[in-house]
Design an enzyme around this catalytic site. Structure first.
Site, PDB file in Angstrom:
ATOM      1  CB  THR A 162      -0.885  -0.013   1.270  1.00 25.95           C
ATOM      2  OG1 THR A 162      -1.526   1.242   1.412  1.00 25.95           O
ATOM      3  CG2 THR A 162      -0.084  -0.286   2.544  1.00 25.95           C
ATOM      4  CG  ASP A 163      -1.194   4.957  -0.944  1.00 25.65           C
ATOM      5  OD1 ASP A 163      -1.734   4.310  -0.020  1.00 25.65           O
ATOM      6  OD2 ASP A 163      -1.805   5.824  -1.604  1.00 25.65           O
ATOM      7  CD  GLU A 164      -3.447   3.580   4.413  1.00 23.40           C
ATOM      8  OE1 GLU A 164      -3.252   3.415   5.627  1.00 23.40           O
ATOM      9  OE2 GLU A 164      -4.567   3.611   3.900  1.00 23.40           O
ATOM     10  CE  LYS A 194      -0.015  -4.629   2.942  1.00 23.44           C
ATOM     11  NZ  LYS A 194      -0.401  -5.954   2.375  1.00 23.44           N
ATOM     12  CE1 TYR A 205      -3.426  -2.655   5.681  1.00 22.74           C
ATOM     13  CE2 TYR A 205      -3.262  -0.315   5.171  1.00 22.74           C
ATOM     14  CZ  TYR A 205      -3.332  -1.625   4.753  1.00 22.74           C
ATOM     15  OH  TYR A 205      -3.301  -1.934   3.408  1.00 22.74           O
TER      16      TYR A 205
HETATM   17  P1  NAD Z   1      -9.701  -7.402   2.051  1.00 20.71           P
HETATM   18  O1  NAD Z   1      -9.728  -7.092   3.502  1.00 20.71           O
HETATM   19  O2  NAD Z   1     -10.922  -7.152   1.235  1.00 20.71           O
HETATM   20  O3  NAD Z   1      -9.310  -8.938   1.839  1.00 20.71           O
HETATM   21  C1  NAD Z   1      -8.297  -9.566   2.564  1.00 20.71           C
HETATM   22  C2  NAD Z   1      -8.431 -11.075   2.353  1.00 20.71           C
HETATM   23  O4  NAD Z   1      -7.366 -11.718   3.072  1.00 20.71           O
HETATM   24  C3  NAD Z   1      -9.741 -11.661   2.892  1.00 20.71           C
HETATM   25  O5  NAD Z   1     -10.302 -12.546   1.957  1.00 20.71           O
HETATM   26  C4  NAD Z   1      -9.321 -12.397   4.159  1.00 20.71           C
HETATM   27  O6  NAD Z   1     -10.140 -13.502   4.467  1.00 20.71           O
HETATM   28  C5  NAD Z   1      -7.901 -12.818   3.784  1.00 20.71           C
HETATM   29  N1  NAD Z   1      -7.061 -13.056   4.979  1.00 20.71           N
HETATM   30  C6  NAD Z   1      -6.923 -12.253   6.064  1.00 20.71           C
HETATM   31  N2  NAD Z   1      -6.091 -12.819   6.946  1.00 20.71           N
HETATM   32  C7  NAD Z   1      -5.680 -14.002   6.422  1.00 20.71           C
HETATM   33  C8  NAD Z   1      -4.802 -15.022   6.839  1.00 20.71           C
HETATM   34  N3  NAD Z   1      -4.187 -14.952   8.035  1.00 20.71           N
HETATM   35  N4  NAD Z   1      -4.596 -16.088   6.036  1.00 20.71           N
HETATM   36  C9  NAD Z   1      -5.225 -16.173   4.841  1.00 20.71           C
HETATM   37  N5  NAD Z   1      -6.088 -15.235   4.379  1.00 20.71           N
HETATM   38  C10 NAD Z   1      -6.301 -14.165   5.162  1.00 20.71           C
HETATM   39  O7  NAD Z   1      -8.457  -6.613   1.475  1.00 20.71           O
HETATM   40  P2  NAD Z   1      -8.253  -5.885   0.064  1.00 20.71           P
HETATM   41  O8  NAD Z   1      -8.785  -4.512   0.160  1.00 20.71           O
HETATM   42  O9  NAD Z   1      -8.690  -6.791  -1.016  1.00 20.71           O
HETATM   43  O10 NAD Z   1      -6.654  -5.778   0.066  1.00 20.71           O
HETATM   44  C11 NAD Z   1      -5.855  -6.825  -0.455  1.00 20.71           C
HETATM   45  C12 NAD Z   1      -4.400  -6.448  -0.325  1.00 20.71           C
HETATM   46  O11 NAD Z   1      -4.147  -5.238  -1.026  1.00 20.71           O
HETATM   47  C13 NAD Z   1      -3.947  -6.186   1.110  1.00 20.71           C
HETATM   48  O12 NAD Z   1      -2.651  -6.725   1.258  1.00 20.71           O
HETATM   49  C14 NAD Z   1      -3.941  -4.666   1.235  1.00 20.71           C
HETATM   50  O13 NAD Z   1      -2.978  -4.260   2.185  1.00 20.71           O
HETATM   51  C15 NAD Z   1      -3.549  -4.275  -0.169  1.00 20.71           C
HETATM   52  N6  NAD Z   1      -4.018  -2.958  -0.631  1.00 20.71           N
HETATM   53  C16 NAD Z   1      -5.352  -2.635  -0.540  1.00 20.71           C
HETATM   54  C17 NAD Z   1      -5.798  -1.414  -1.035  1.00 20.71           C
HETATM   55  C18 NAD Z   1      -7.260  -1.013  -0.979  1.00 20.71           C
HETATM   56  O14 NAD Z   1      -7.584   0.143  -1.285  1.00 20.71           O
HETATM   57  N7  NAD Z   1      -8.177  -1.890  -0.614  1.00 20.71           N
HETATM   58  C19 NAD Z   1      -4.878  -0.527  -1.624  1.00 20.71           C
HETATM   59  C20 NAD Z   1      -3.524  -0.899  -1.675  1.00 20.71           C
HETATM   60  C21 NAD Z   1      -3.119  -2.128  -1.192  1.00 20.71           C
HETATM   61  O1  DAU Z   2      -4.200   3.910   0.461  1.00 22.01           O
HETATM   62  C1  DAU Z   2      -4.407   2.538   0.335  1.00 22.01           C
HETATM   63  C2  DAU Z   2      -5.251   2.051   1.489  1.00 22.01           C
HETATM   64  O2  DAU Z   2      -6.571   2.508   1.248  1.00 22.01           O
HETATM   65  C3  DAU Z   2      -5.223   0.546   1.663  1.00 22.01           C
HETATM   66  O3  DAU Z   2      -3.933   0.133   1.990  1.00 22.01           O
HETATM   67  C4  DAU Z   2      -6.196   0.104   2.769  1.00 22.01           C
HETATM   68  O4  DAU Z   2      -6.244  -1.306   2.842  1.00 22.01           O
HETATM   69  C5  DAU Z   2      -7.570   0.632   2.423  1.00 22.01           C
HETATM   70  O5  DAU Z   2      -8.484   0.317   3.455  1.00 22.01           O
HETATM   71  C6  DAU Z   2      -7.533   2.150   2.206  1.00 22.01           C
HETATM   72  O6  DAU Z   2      -7.262   2.845   3.473  1.00 22.01           O
HETATM   73  P1  DAU Z   2      -8.030   4.184   3.890  1.00 22.01           P
HETATM   74  O7  DAU Z   2      -7.976   4.333   5.341  1.00 22.01           O
HETATM   75  O8  DAU Z   2      -7.574   5.327   3.047  1.00 22.01           O
HETATM   76  O9  DAU Z   2      -9.513   3.774   3.362  1.00 22.01           O
HETATM   77  P2  DAU Z   2     -10.949   3.989   4.007  1.00 22.01           P
HETATM   78  O10 DAU Z   2     -11.956   3.641   2.961  1.00 22.01           O
HETATM   79  O11 DAU Z   2     -11.091   3.364   5.345  1.00 22.01           O
HETATM   80  O12 DAU Z   2     -10.997   5.578   4.235  1.00 22.01           O
HETATM   81  C7  DAU Z   2     -10.817   6.471   3.150  1.00 22.01           C
HETATM   82  C8  DAU Z   2     -10.902   7.892   3.715  1.00 22.01           C
HETATM   83  O13 DAU Z   2     -12.255   8.143   4.148  1.00 22.01           O
HETATM   84  C9  DAU Z   2     -10.046   8.128   4.942  1.00 22.01           C
HETATM   85  O14 DAU Z   2      -9.543   9.453   4.916  1.00 22.01           O
HETATM   86  C10 DAU Z   2     -11.008   7.967   6.126  1.00 22.01           C
HETATM   87  C11 DAU Z   2     -12.324   8.460   5.544  1.00 22.01           C
HETATM   88  N1  DAU Z   2     -13.541   7.801   6.065  1.00 22.01           N
HETATM   89  C12 DAU Z   2     -13.597   6.440   6.061  1.00 22.01           C
HETATM   90  C13 DAU Z   2     -14.704   5.769   6.538  1.00 22.01           C
HETATM   91  C14 DAU Z   2     -14.762   4.261   6.528  1.00 22.01           C
HETATM   92  C15 DAU Z   2     -14.612   8.558   6.516  1.00 22.01           C
HETATM   93  O15 DAU Z   2     -14.587   9.803   6.501  1.00 22.01           O
HETATM   94  N2  DAU Z   2     -15.728   7.904   6.982  1.00 22.01           N
HETATM   95  C16 DAU Z   2     -15.814   6.544   7.027  1.00 22.01           C
HETATM   96  O16 DAU Z   2     -16.847   5.995   7.492  1.00 22.01           O
END
Ligand code: NAD
Ligand code: DAU
Length: 331
Positions: free
Chosen positions: A123-125, A153, A149
């Protein structure tokens, strides 16, 4: 190619499984997922009977299982993680277990196992938080994670690089910005706000809503991982972004407008602890080296995504009610 996809029952992993089976119908995929609250086998209903697809329920921390699965594949694409920042603030244990120790267990299994590639999805975080006029993150930005988190990562990224330098594991890493699209768990901003409005509920904006995120459609993220997996240089990291920086208020207004809802549906609530101000990504490396750039504009992507949640009420209502967990118990 035979791929082990970890976390394939989650949001991005499931989209990636569909992407690969559609684009490379001859590839075989083993999807290993622990089915935590975020894993949902209903995401994969359309391909569950595909002969080139196999689901294995298991935890990436299970070293023996990882050893067995990794020995049968050519490459690993590692998505499995605890992914929600708010949950990591409430309880960090599972984040360290899965994201750090789970990744380590997978790396140990991959070491000396003849793998062609180990791709780690990050992630970019990990790069921290930007001020308004700071330059965007790139592959050389120093790590500065600020939530449990992102710290977990970041640790996993360091371990993956350490296995490349120490054990010659053929790794690549991608650090991507905020994804949106079909099958995203309705705890994250966009699916939460869209489904709340369909249900006639208000949308909870943290603090002033001035925090900025960069948004990328999940299809574009899957294509980026595909390019890195096939053509990325071993040992390298690629930053992946959507060129779509928006404040949370801008996102909220776009969703309200598209759903014909008024300002009275906004509820400003207490801010997230340690809330990162801004993320932005400079994706020029992947663009120049692998010819990747986002194809879906935010305007088209958000419209299509809202339609998807409107047309798939059953999917997210079963999550909000908890019924989806019954489906997977029966599997
Ligand atoms: P998600 O939470 O939707 O899915 C995570 C999956 O991992 C789930 O199916 C869960 O059951 C599985 N999991 C969790 N713990 C596990 C374990 N111990 N063993 C096996 N499986 C397990 O997440 P996502 O949003 O699809 O993100 C996927 C990946 O991409 C993550 O590594 C996250 O850090 C990264 N990522 C997400 C975003 C985003 O915006 N969602 C952006 C950048 C990177
Ligand atoms: O940047 C990549 C990341 O983006 C991934 O690594 C994470 O897995 C993914 O969850 C996401 O993280 P964020 O914290 O940015 O996503 P989230 O959707 O939780 O929140 C996006 C923005 O919105 C953040 O500034 C918090 C705000 N927010 C979020 C929720 C859930 C609200 O204002 N209200 C809300 O209820």
């Amino acid at each position: 190619m035979r791929l082990l996809v970890t976390g394939g029952a989650g949001f991005i992993g499931a989209n990636f499984v569909y992407h690969i089976l559609e684009k490379y119908p001859e590839y075989e995929i083993v999807n290993l997922d622990a089915l935590t609250y975020a894993g949902n086998l209903e995401n994969l209903k359309d391909i569950e009977n595909n002969p080139n697809y196999e689901f294995v329920k298991g935890d990436i921390c299970d070293k023996e299982l990882m050893m067995d699965l990794v020995s049968k594949v050519d490459a690993v694409v590692h998505f499995a993680a605890e992914s929600h920042v708010d949950r990591s603030i409430l309880d960090s244990d599972s984040f360290v277990k899965t994201n750090v120790l789970g990744t380590l267990s997978l790396l140990e299994a991959a070491k000396n196992n003849g793998l062609k590639r180990f791709h780690h999805v990050s992630t970019d975080e990990v790069y921290g938080s930007l001020e308004k006029d700071d330059p965007a993150f790139n592959e050389k930005t120093p790590y500065d994670p600020r939530s449990p988190y992102s710290a977990s990562k970041a640790s996993s990224d360091h371990l993956v690089r350490a296995y490349y330098h120490t054990h010659d594991l053929p790794i690549t890493i991608s650090n991507c910005s905020n994804n949106y699209g079909p099958y995203q768990f309705p705890e994250k901003l966009i699916p939460l706000f869209v489904t709340n409005l369909i249900e006639g509920k208000k949308v909870p904006v943290y603090g002033t809503g001035e925090n900025v995120r960069d948004w990328l459609h999940v299809k574009d993220h899957c294509e980026a991982i595909d390019r890195i997996l096939h053509d990325g240089k071993i040992g390298e990291t690629y930053c992946v972004g959507g060129n779509a920086e928006k404040t949370n208020m801008e996102i909220t207004h776009e969703i309200l407008k598209a759903m014909k809802a008024g300002e009275e549906m906004i509820e400003h609530i207490e801010d997230r602890k340690g809330h990162d101000k801004r993320y932005a990504i400079d994706f020029s490396k992947i663009k120049s080296e692998l010819g990747w750039e986002p194809q879906v504009s935010f305007e088209d992507g958000i419209e299509e995504t809202i339609e998807w949640y409107k047309n798939n009420e059953d999917w997210w209502k079963r999550i909000k009610s908890g019924e989806y967990q019954e489906y997977q118990k029966a599997k």
